[in-house]
Design a protein around this motif. Structure first.
Motif, PDB file in Angstrom:
ATOM      1  N   ALA A 164       0.870  -1.173   0.000  1.00  6.72           N
ATOM      2  CA  ALA A 164       0.000   0.000   0.000  1.00  6.72           C
ATOM      3  C   ALA A 164       0.910   1.226   0.000  1.00  6.72           C
ATOM      4  CB  ALA A 164      -0.892  -0.001   1.228  1.00  6.72           C
ATOM      5  N   ARG A 165       0.709   2.115  -0.952  1.00  6.66           N
ATOM      6  CA  ARG A 165       1.561   3.293  -1.056  1.00  6.66           C
ATOM      7  C   ARG A 165       1.211   4.282   0.045  1.00  6.66           C
ATOM      8  NH1 ARG A 165       5.439   4.462  -4.008  1.00  6.66           N
ATOM      9  NH2 ARG A 165       4.961   2.879  -5.547  1.00  6.66           N
ATOM     10  N   LEU A 166       2.235   4.713   0.772  1.00  2.81           N
ATOM     11  CA  LEU A 166       2.084   5.735   1.808  1.00  2.81           C
ATOM     12  C   LEU A 166       2.495   7.092   1.241  1.00  2.81           C
ATOM     13  CD1 LEU A 166       1.440   6.275   4.841  1.00  2.81           C
ATOM     14  CD2 LEU A 166       3.884   5.993   5.271  1.00  2.81           C
ATOM     15  N   THR A 167       3.654   7.116   0.579  1.00  7.54           N
ATOM     16  CA  THR A 167       4.143   8.317  -0.096  1.00  7.54           C
ATOM     17  C   THR A 167       4.737   7.876  -1.433  1.00  7.54           C
ATOM     18  OG1 THR A 167       6.428   8.263   0.718  1.00  7.54           O
ATOM     19  CG2 THR A 167       4.793   9.329   2.142  1.00  7.54           C
ATOM     20  N   ARG A 168       5.290   8.817  -2.154  1.00  8.46           N
ATOM     21  CA  ARG A 168       5.893   8.484  -3.444  1.00  8.46           C
ATOM     22  C   ARG A 168       7.036   7.492  -3.281  1.00  8.46           C
ATOM     23  NH1 ARG A 168      10.104  10.351  -6.070  1.00  8.46           N
ATOM     24  NH2 ARG A 168      10.472  12.082  -4.670  1.00  8.46           N
ATOM     25  N   THR A 169       7.749   7.548  -2.154  1.00  9.32           N
ATOM     26  CA  THR A 169       8.926   6.694  -1.958  1.00  9.32           C
ATOM     27  C   THR A 169       8.799   5.723  -0.788  1.00  9.32           C
ATOM     28  OG1 THR A 169       9.965   8.414  -0.604  1.00  9.32           O
ATOM     29  CG2 THR A 169      10.498   8.407  -2.964  1.00  9.32           C
ATOM     30  N   VAL A 170       7.587   5.538  -0.274  1.00 11.95           N
ATOM     31  CA  VAL A 170       7.389   4.639   0.874  1.00 11.95           C
ATOM     32  C   VAL A 170       6.114   3.823   0.666  1.00 11.95           C
ATOM     33  CG1 VAL A 170       7.011   4.480   3.364  1.00 11.95           C
ATOM     34  CG2 VAL A 170       8.556   6.218   2.461  1.00 11.95           C
ATOM     35  N   VAL A 171       6.233   2.498   0.853  1.00 19.31           N
ATOM     36  CA  VAL A 171       5.076   1.612   0.807  1.00 19.31           C
ATOM     37  C   VAL A 171       4.989   0.821   2.107  1.00 19.31           C
ATOM     38  CG1 VAL A 171       5.124   1.397  -1.716  1.00 19.31           C
ATOM     39  CG2 VAL A 171       6.327  -0.291  -0.309  1.00 19.31           C
ATOM     40  N   THR A 191       3.713  -2.867   3.916  1.00 16.58           N
ATOM     41  CA  THR A 191       3.325  -4.259   3.713  1.00 16.58           C
ATOM     42  C   THR A 191       1.904  -4.446   4.237  1.00 16.58           C
ATOM     43  OG1 THR A 191       4.194  -4.877   5.858  1.00 16.58           O
ATOM     44  CG2 THR A 191       5.695  -5.117   3.949  1.00 16.58           C
ATOM     45  N   GLU A 192       1.365  -5.630   4.020  1.00 18.34           N
ATOM     46  CA  GLU A 192       0.012  -5.925   4.496  1.00 18.34           C
ATOM     47  C   GLU A 192      -0.084  -5.825   6.017  1.00 18.34           C
ATOM     48  OE1 GLU A 192      -0.706  -9.737   2.728  1.00 18.34           O
ATOM     49  OE2 GLU A 192      -0.775  -8.879   0.715  1.00 18.34           O
ATOM     50  N   GLY A 193       0.937  -6.303   6.722  1.00 16.26           N
ATOM     51  CA  GLY A 193       0.924  -6.241   8.182  1.00 16.26           C
ATOM     52  C   GLY A 193       1.047  -4.819   8.697  1.00 16.26           C
ATOM     53  N   ALA A 194       1.911  -4.035   8.077  1.00 19.64           N
ATOM     54  CA  ALA A 194       2.074  -2.637   8.476  1.00 19.64           C
ATOM     55  C   ALA A 194       0.781  -1.867   8.227  1.00 19.64           C
ATOM     56  CB  ALA A 194       3.242  -2.008   7.723  1.00 19.64           C
ATOM     57  N   ARG A 195       0.153  -2.135   7.091  1.00 12.82           N
ATOM     58  CA  ARG A 195      -1.114  -1.461   6.788  1.00 12.82           C
ATOM     59  C   ARG A 195      -2.192  -1.874   7.784  1.00 12.82           C
ATOM     60  NH1 ARG A 195      -4.491  -1.352   1.102  1.00 12.82           N
ATOM     61  NH2 ARG A 195      -6.146  -0.024   1.887  1.00 12.82           N
ATOM     62  N   TYR A 196      -2.231  -3.170   8.136  1.00 15.11           N
ATOM     63  CA  TYR A 196      -3.193  -3.642   9.129  1.00 15.11           C
ATOM     64  C   TYR A 196      -3.005  -2.884  10.443  1.00 15.11           C
ATOM     65  CZ  TYR A 196      -5.483  -6.497  12.617  1.00 15.11           C
ATOM     66  OH  TYR A 196      -6.269  -6.917  13.663  1.00 15.11           O
ATOM     67  N   LEU A 197      -1.762  -2.765  10.898  1.00 13.64           N
ATOM     68  CA  LEU A 197      -1.480  -2.049  12.141  1.00 13.64           C
ATOM     69  C   LEU A 197      -1.942  -0.599  12.035  1.00 13.64           C
ATOM     70  CD1 LEU A 197      -0.140  -1.873  14.967  1.00 13.64           C
ATOM     71  CD2 LEU A 197       1.985  -1.278  13.772  1.00 13.64           C
ATOM     72  N   ALA A 198      -1.572   0.067  10.948  1.00 10.67           N
ATOM     73  CA  ALA A 198      -1.922   1.478  10.762  1.00 10.67           C
ATOM     74  C   ALA A 198      -3.436   1.679  10.776  1.00 10.67           C
ATOM     75  CB  ALA A 198      -1.320   1.997   9.461  1.00 10.67           C
ATOM     76  N   GLU A 199      -4.158   0.798  10.111  1.00 11.73           N
ATOM     77  CA  GLU A 199      -5.611   0.933  10.034  1.00 11.73           C
ATOM     78  C   GLU A 199      -6.297   0.534  11.335  1.00 11.73           C
ATOM     79  OE1 GLU A 199      -6.668  -1.413   6.610  1.00 11.73           O
ATOM     80  OE2 GLU A 199      -6.279   0.265   5.238  1.00 11.73           O
ATOM     81  N   THR A 200      -5.843  -0.558  11.942  1.00 15.15           N
ATOM     82  CA  THR A 200      -6.523  -1.103  13.125  1.00 15.15           C
ATOM     83  C   THR A 200      -6.394  -0.188  14.337  1.00 15.15           C
ATOM     84  OG1 THR A 200      -6.188  -3.339  12.315  1.00 15.15           O
ATOM     85  CG2 THR A 200      -6.690  -3.110  14.650  1.00 15.15           C
ATOM     86  N   VAL A 201      -5.206   0.343  14.572  1.00 11.21           N
ATOM     87  CA  VAL A 201      -5.024   1.196  15.757  1.00 11.21           C
ATOM     88  C   VAL A 201      -4.903   2.669  15.381  1.00 11.21           C
ATOM     89  CG1 VAL A 201      -4.048  -0.683  17.103  1.00 11.21           C
ATOM     90  CG2 VAL A 201      -2.521   0.893  15.932  1.00 11.21           C
ATOM     91  N   GLU A 202      -5.224   2.966  14.117  1.00 10.68           N
ATOM     92  CA  GLU A 202      -5.226   4.344  13.629  1.00 10.68           C
ATOM     93  C   GLU A 202      -3.903   5.055  13.938  1.00 10.68           C
ATOM     94  OE1 GLU A 202      -8.774   6.117  15.249  1.00 10.68           O
ATOM     95  OE2 GLU A 202     -10.061   4.792  14.077  1.00 10.68           O
ATOM     96  N   CYS A 203      -2.820   4.420  13.468  1.00 11.14           N
ATOM     97  CA  CYS A 203      -1.491   4.995  13.724  1.00 11.14           C
ATOM     98  C   CYS A 203      -0.734   5.292  12.431  1.00 11.14           C
ATOM     99  CB  CYS A 203      -0.678   4.101  14.653  1.00 11.14           C
ATOM    100  SG  CYS A 203      -0.194   2.523  13.915  1.00 11.14           S
ATOM    101  N   PHE A 204      -1.446   5.799  11.433  1.00 12.48           N
ATOM    102  CA  PHE A 204      -0.755   6.226  10.218  1.00 12.48           C
ATOM    103  C   PHE A 204       0.288   7.289  10.555  1.00 12.48           C
ATOM    104  CE2 PHE A 204      -4.241   4.169   7.960  1.00 12.48           C
ATOM    105  CZ  PHE A 204      -3.564   3.593   6.900  1.00 12.48           C
ATOM    106  N   TRP A 205       0.061   8.032  11.647  1.00 10.88           N
ATOM    107  CA  TRP A 205       1.014   9.047  12.077  1.00 10.88           C
ATOM    108  C   TRP A 205       2.392   8.437  12.332  1.00 10.88           C
ATOM    109  CZ3 TRP A 205       3.357   8.196  16.692  1.00 10.88           C
ATOM    110  CH2 TRP A 205       2.714   7.318  17.588  1.00 10.88           C
TER     111      TRP A 205
END
Length: 121
Positions: free
Chosen positions: A21-28, A30-44
């Motif tokens: 999942a693309r976060l920025t132009r130069t950062v993606v 993984t599925e686990g990282a995206r799960y963490l970011a979405e589940t605990v709302e820590c995209f920050w």
């Protein structure tokens, strides 16, 4: 919000990634990282990691790790080269991050950084 034990058990199940999942132009993420970011709302947290990676010489430091340690409602974050050499540090005045600590990995893939859970390395 998901319980700490349930979150840790679920995060351990991620062992690889078929999609990024693309976060920025130069950062993606993984599925686990995206799960963490979405589940605990820590995209920050991933935004923080990405912002510090923009200053990293990826030819020299192609592997990095982020270490977050929470104390009460504040946290400290360090980004290291994997050999305990600190590349960046930041204090977080307030956070509702549910875990007392977490380590994430970031690897340079030639054109972008891949941020992942340690179990996905």
């Amino acid at each position: 919000m998901v319980e700490e034990n349930e979150l840790l058990a679920t995060l351990k199940q991620f062992t690889g990634s078929e999609q990024f999942a693309r976060l920025t132009r130069t950062v993606v993420l993984t599925e686990g990282a995206r799960y963490l970011a979405e589940t605990v709302e820590c995209f920050w947290l991933f935004d923080l990691y990405a912002s510090h990676l923009s200053g990293v010489d990826c030819n020299k430091d192609w592997f990095t790790c982020l270490k977050l340690t929470r104390t009460n409602r504040s946290a400290s974050v360090s980004i290291e080269d994997g050999n305990d050499r600190v590349l960046a540090k930041q204090n977080i005045e307030y956070t509702d991050f549910p875990l007392p600590a977490i380590t994430l990995y970031g690897c340079w893939a030639g054109e972008f950084w891949v941020l992942m859970l340690t179990s996905e390395y």
